[in-house]
Design an enzyme around this catalytic site. Structure first.
Site, PDB file in Angstrom:
ATOM      1  N   GLY B  52       0.865  -1.171   0.000  1.00 13.36           N
ATOM      2  CA  GLY B  52       0.000   0.000   0.000  1.00 13.36           C
ATOM      3  C   GLY B  52       0.899   1.217   0.000  1.00 13.36           C
ATOM      4  O   GLY B  52       1.952   1.200  -0.623  1.00 13.36           O
ATOM      5  N   GLU B  53       0.487   2.229   0.750  1.00 16.46           N
ATOM      6  CA  GLU B  53       1.344   3.412   0.853  1.00 16.46           C
ATOM      7  C   GLU B  53       1.915   3.506   2.261  1.00 16.46           C
ATOM      8  O   GLU B  53       1.179   3.677   3.231  1.00 16.46           O
ATOM      9  CB  GLU B  53       0.558   4.674   0.475  1.00 16.46           C
ATOM     10  CG  GLU B  53       0.362   4.817  -1.032  1.00 16.46           C
ATOM     11  CD  GLU B  53       1.675   4.744  -1.808  1.00 16.46           C
ATOM     12  OE1 GLU B  53       2.651   5.425  -1.411  1.00 16.46           O
ATOM     13  OE2 GLU B  53       1.745   3.995  -2.804  1.00 16.46           O
ATOM     14  N   SER B  54       3.246   3.411   2.358  1.00 16.99           N
ATOM     15  CA  SER B  54       3.894   3.408   3.670  1.00 16.99           C
ATOM     16  C   SER B  54       3.682   4.732   4.408  1.00 16.99           C
ATOM     17  O   SER B  54       3.574   4.751   5.630  1.00 16.99           O
ATOM     18  CB  SER B  54       5.386   3.128   3.510  1.00 16.99           C
ATOM     19  OG  SER B  54       5.976   4.070   2.638  1.00 16.99           O
ATOM     20  N   CYS B  84       6.444  -5.017   0.704  1.00 17.24           N
ATOM     21  CA  CYS B  84       6.555  -3.728   0.012  1.00 17.24           C
ATOM     22  C   CYS B  84       6.438  -2.538   0.971  1.00 17.24           C
ATOM     23  O   CYS B  84       7.393  -2.246   1.687  1.00 17.24           O
ATOM     24  CB  CYS B  84       5.511  -3.669  -1.114  1.00 17.24           C
ATOM     25  SG  CYS B  84       5.882  -2.404  -2.332  1.00 17.24           S
ATOM     26  N   ARG B 111      12.828   4.042  -1.733  1.00 17.14           N
ATOM     27  CA  ARG B 111      11.457   3.867  -2.229  1.00 17.14           C
ATOM     28  C   ARG B 111      11.392   4.054  -3.736  1.00 17.14           C
ATOM     29  O   ARG B 111      12.162   4.807  -4.313  1.00 17.14           O
ATOM     30  CB  ARG B 111      10.520   4.883  -1.551  1.00 17.14           C
ATOM     31  CG  ARG B 111      10.296   4.608  -0.082  1.00 17.14           C
ATOM     32  CD  ARG B 111       9.276   5.566   0.495  1.00 17.14           C
ATOM     33  NE  ARG B 111       7.999   5.438  -0.205  1.00 17.14           N
ATOM     34  CZ  ARG B 111       7.015   6.334  -0.141  1.00 17.14           C
ATOM     35  NH1 ARG B 111       7.173   7.428   0.558  1.00 17.14           N
ATOM     36  NH2 ARG B 111       5.892   6.138  -0.800  1.00 17.14           N
ATOM     37  N   ILE B 140       5.755  -3.936  -7.614  1.00 15.35           N
ATOM     38  CA  ILE B 140       4.905  -2.802  -7.971  1.00 15.35           C
ATOM     39  C   ILE B 140       5.407  -1.542  -7.280  1.00 15.35           C
ATOM     40  O   ILE B 140       5.349  -1.443  -6.055  1.00 15.35           O
ATOM     41  CB  ILE B 140       3.436  -3.088  -7.593  1.00 15.35           C
ATOM     42  CG1 ILE B 140       2.936  -4.279  -8.425  1.00 15.35           C
ATOM     43  CG2 ILE B 140       2.555  -1.868  -7.810  1.00 15.35           C
ATOM     44  CD1 ILE B 140       1.573  -4.769  -8.057  1.00 15.35           C
ATOM     45  N   ARG B 141       5.936  -0.611  -8.079  1.00 14.77           N
ATOM     46  CA  ARG B 141       6.549   0.599  -7.501  1.00 14.77           C
ATOM     47  C   ARG B 141       7.408   0.182  -6.301  1.00 14.77           C
ATOM     48  O   ARG B 141       7.355   0.786  -5.223  1.00 14.77           O
ATOM     49  CB  ARG B 141       5.468   1.606  -7.071  1.00 14.77           C
ATOM     50  CG  ARG B 141       4.805   2.340  -8.243  1.00 14.77           C
ATOM     51  CD  ARG B 141       3.596   3.162  -7.817  1.00 14.77           C
ATOM     52  NE  ARG B 141       3.825   3.947  -6.621  1.00 14.77           N
ATOM     53  CZ  ARG B 141       4.237   5.217  -6.600  1.00 14.77           C
ATOM     54  NH1 ARG B 141       4.434   5.858  -7.723  1.00 14.77           N
ATOM     55  NH2 ARG B 141       4.419   5.843  -5.470  1.00 14.77           N
ATOM     56  N   HIS B 176       5.372  -8.776  -3.846  1.00 10.25           N
ATOM     57  CA  HIS B 176       4.011  -9.059  -3.372  1.00 10.25           C
ATOM     58  C   HIS B 176       3.621 -10.537  -3.506  1.00 10.25           C
ATOM     59  O   HIS B 176       2.845 -10.886  -4.394  1.00 10.25           O
ATOM     60  CB  HIS B 176       3.005  -8.210  -4.152  1.00 10.25           C
ATOM     61  CG  HIS B 176       3.137  -6.751  -3.875  1.00 10.25           C
ATOM     62  ND1 HIS B 176       2.674  -6.174  -2.708  1.00 10.25           N
ATOM     63  CD2 HIS B 176       3.704  -5.755  -4.594  1.00 10.25           C
ATOM     64  CE1 HIS B 176       2.944  -4.886  -2.733  1.00 10.25           C
ATOM     65  NE2 HIS B 176       3.570  -4.597  -3.862  1.00 10.25           N
ATOM     66  N   GLU B 178       1.537 -12.035  -1.909  1.00  8.82           N
ATOM     67  CA  GLU B 178       0.082 -12.150  -1.684  1.00  8.82           C
ATOM     68  C   GLU B 178      -0.696 -12.082  -2.987  1.00  8.82           C
ATOM     69  O   GLU B 178      -1.878 -12.441  -3.016  1.00  8.82           O
ATOM     70  CB  GLU B 178      -0.400 -11.076  -0.703  1.00  8.82           C
ATOM     71  CG  GLU B 178      -0.406  -9.634  -1.219  1.00  8.82           C
ATOM     72  CD  GLU B 178       0.946  -8.916  -1.119  1.00  8.82           C
ATOM     73  OE1 GLU B 178       1.979  -9.599  -0.945  1.00  8.82           O
ATOM     74  OE2 GLU B 178       0.967  -7.674  -1.221  1.00  8.82           O
TER      75      GLU B 178
END
Lengths: 301, 199
Positions: B52-54, B84, B111, B140-141, B176, B178
């Site tokens: 997600g977004e850290s 991530c 990042r 992913i990013r 990821h 998951e």
């Protein structure tokens, strides 16, 4: 059985696009028009920002043709924040989309908020490496966009009004559409696909899995933490907030409160706390006051 | 034996995908607990920190008064599996960023190290776990681990660079697992918890 599903036959590139949509779940994506606003959004807890030239309320007030943003503004925003940066292209304007991809935006919103460039066709989104999000008002529209390659769907609502009623209507329409498909027998699915104007394979998948193959977010009309929580309780997986933040009295507080509301959408006690003393919400326009010709959710084919 | 209670830090990101991955392991009995407040954290045997977004997760940990409690529990050996953004949140150092982090994993991360979303990719990852071997990595990013301390063991690499590490009770990956159709790393994580509790 799983092998027969449309989504299981998609490319690795498609999975990576949907993967980013997965990462944006449970968050708030905020419209911003410059780097300073982007910074405020990021500090308030936005999981992504949408770079655009004018927020929908201003597009509505000022009229004229609304187009893709100036690349300079997009680049300034990209240089300012570490979260994903999205940007809008006009419906069917695949060259604006190519330009946005060249700029390295993380997601393109092929958006009805801008003036459509094509009155029949949307962008063929499978051709792009960058993922797309598209608006919908019902299940058929959602599945047409997914068929074209959208990696995320958002219900449209009526942008720039601060009135949540259309967002609610569209989210319920998608949910009802899914519930109905799930109740049908196999021989009923082809005619239903024809009636929905949706690809048969996607109709089949939704009937079998009971959900869309990509995340479904909500947009258009969210102005308060309660609005955001309402959309989450109705099944949105994240919320886009356009004019609702930077057209309000205290954007910082309101933005942070909407983020907290999306996390705690099932907890009325916390929602009560975070809804307190946020300053004036955007003034808004009631849907009933809006002439048919001024409504933008009908754009999209 | 009572159920293993696995917490999912459910502030933002793909925590549901982790929940589904846990279900795909077929290991029962597991109870999944979505962690959004302090009281949720008190009753979990392990915690998954999702992608997600850290920045969002760090900020919300502070805003909801969970930051110190979580840090303390991890230091007291709460088993954690992070992917991530989760890895970034655990990291001691984040290059060029002042963002909130727990700082309990002795690594330095950069990042968005591979670029923007158009640079996201799928590629094989080589793990040192014999029963798993090579798996698909979805980046992913994604961040990169640019340095790590002595107590940190590398357990997976991509093109010879570390992409999954272990330190004490923490396991963290830059990719990821998951999002894979099967869930070998989740199975491995749960089995390692079970072997610990069974002594």
């Amino acid at each position: 059985m799983e092998q027969n599903l449309w989504s299981s036959r998609q490319s690795e590139q498609w999975r990576i696009k949907v993967g980013l949509a997965e990462m944006l779940k449970g968050g708030v994506i905020m419209d911003v028009t410059n780097a300073a606003q982007a910074k405020i959004a990021e500090k308030a807890g936005a999981c992504a920002v949408m770079a655009l030239e004018r927020v929908p309320a201003d597009i509505r007030a000022q009229g004229g043709v609304a187009r893709m943003s100036d690349p300079k503004i997009i680049k300034e925003i990209q240089d300012t924040v570490s979260i994903p940066v999205m940007a809008k292209c006009r419906i069917g304007h695949f060259v604006e989309a190519q330009i946005l991809e060249a700029l390295g935006v993380d997601f393109i919103d092929e958006s009805e908020v801008l003036t459509p460039a094509d009155d029949r066709f949307h962008v063929f989104k499978h051709d792009f490496k960058v993922p797309f999000v598209c608006g919908c008002r019902d299940l058929g529209e959602a599945l047409r966009r997914i068929g074209e390659g959208a990696a995320m769907i958002r219900t449209k609502g009526e942008a720039g009004t601060g009135d949540i009623i259309e967002a609610v209507r569209h989210m319920r329409a998608v949910r009802d559409g899914i519930a109905r498909l799930a109740s049908l027998r196999d021989e009923e699915l082809m005619t239903t696909a024809k009636e929905l104007g949706a690809p048969f394979e996607l109709v089949w998948e939704v009937a079998k899995t009971g959900k869309l193959p990509v995340p479904n977010f909500s947009a258009g009309g969210v102005a308060t933490p309660a609005d955001a929580a309402l959309m989450m309780q109705l099944g949105a997986e994240s919320v886009f907030v356009g004019s609702g933040i930077f057209k309000s009295g205290n954007p910082e507080r309101r933005a942070a409160a909407i983020v907290a509301a999306v996390v705690n959408y099932k907890d009325p006690k916390i929602l009560a706390e975070i809804s307190e003393d946020l300053g004036a919400p955007m003034v808004g326009i009631g849907l009933d006051e809006l002439a048919e010709s001024q409504r933008i959710a009908g754009r999209g084919w | 034996m009572s159920d293993l209670r696995i917490g999912l830090l459910a502030f933002q990101g793909d925590y549901e995908a982790h929940g589904k991955a846990l279900a795909r392991t077929g290991i029962a009995p597991i109870t999944i607990v979505e962690v959004r407040r302090l009281s949720d954290l008190e009753h979990v045997d392990a915690l998954i920190i999702p992608g997600g977004e850290s920045t969002v997760m760090g900020m919300l940990l502070e805003r909801f008064g969970m930051f110190e409690a979580l840090k303390t529990r991890i230091k007291e050996d709460l088993p954690v599996f992070a992917t991530c953004a989760g890895l970034i949140l655990l990291a001691k150092n984040i290059e060029g960023s002042e963002q909130t982090r727990l700082g309990v994993l002795d690594v330095t991360v950069l990042r968005n190290a591979y670029g923007r979303q158009i640079d996201s990719f799928h590629s094989p990852v080589r793990t040192s776990i014999p029963q798993i071997g090579i798996i698909d990595g979805v980046f992913i990013r994604a961040p990169k681990i640019t340095a790590f301390g002595e107590g940190v063991e590398v357990i997976a690499t991509h093109r010879d660079a570390p992409v999954m590490v272990r330190q004490g009770s923490i396991v963290a990956a830059t990719f990821h697992p998951e999002l894979l159709p099967d869930a070998p790393l989740h199975r491995w994580f749960i089995q390692s918890l079970l072997s610990k509790t069974q002594g």
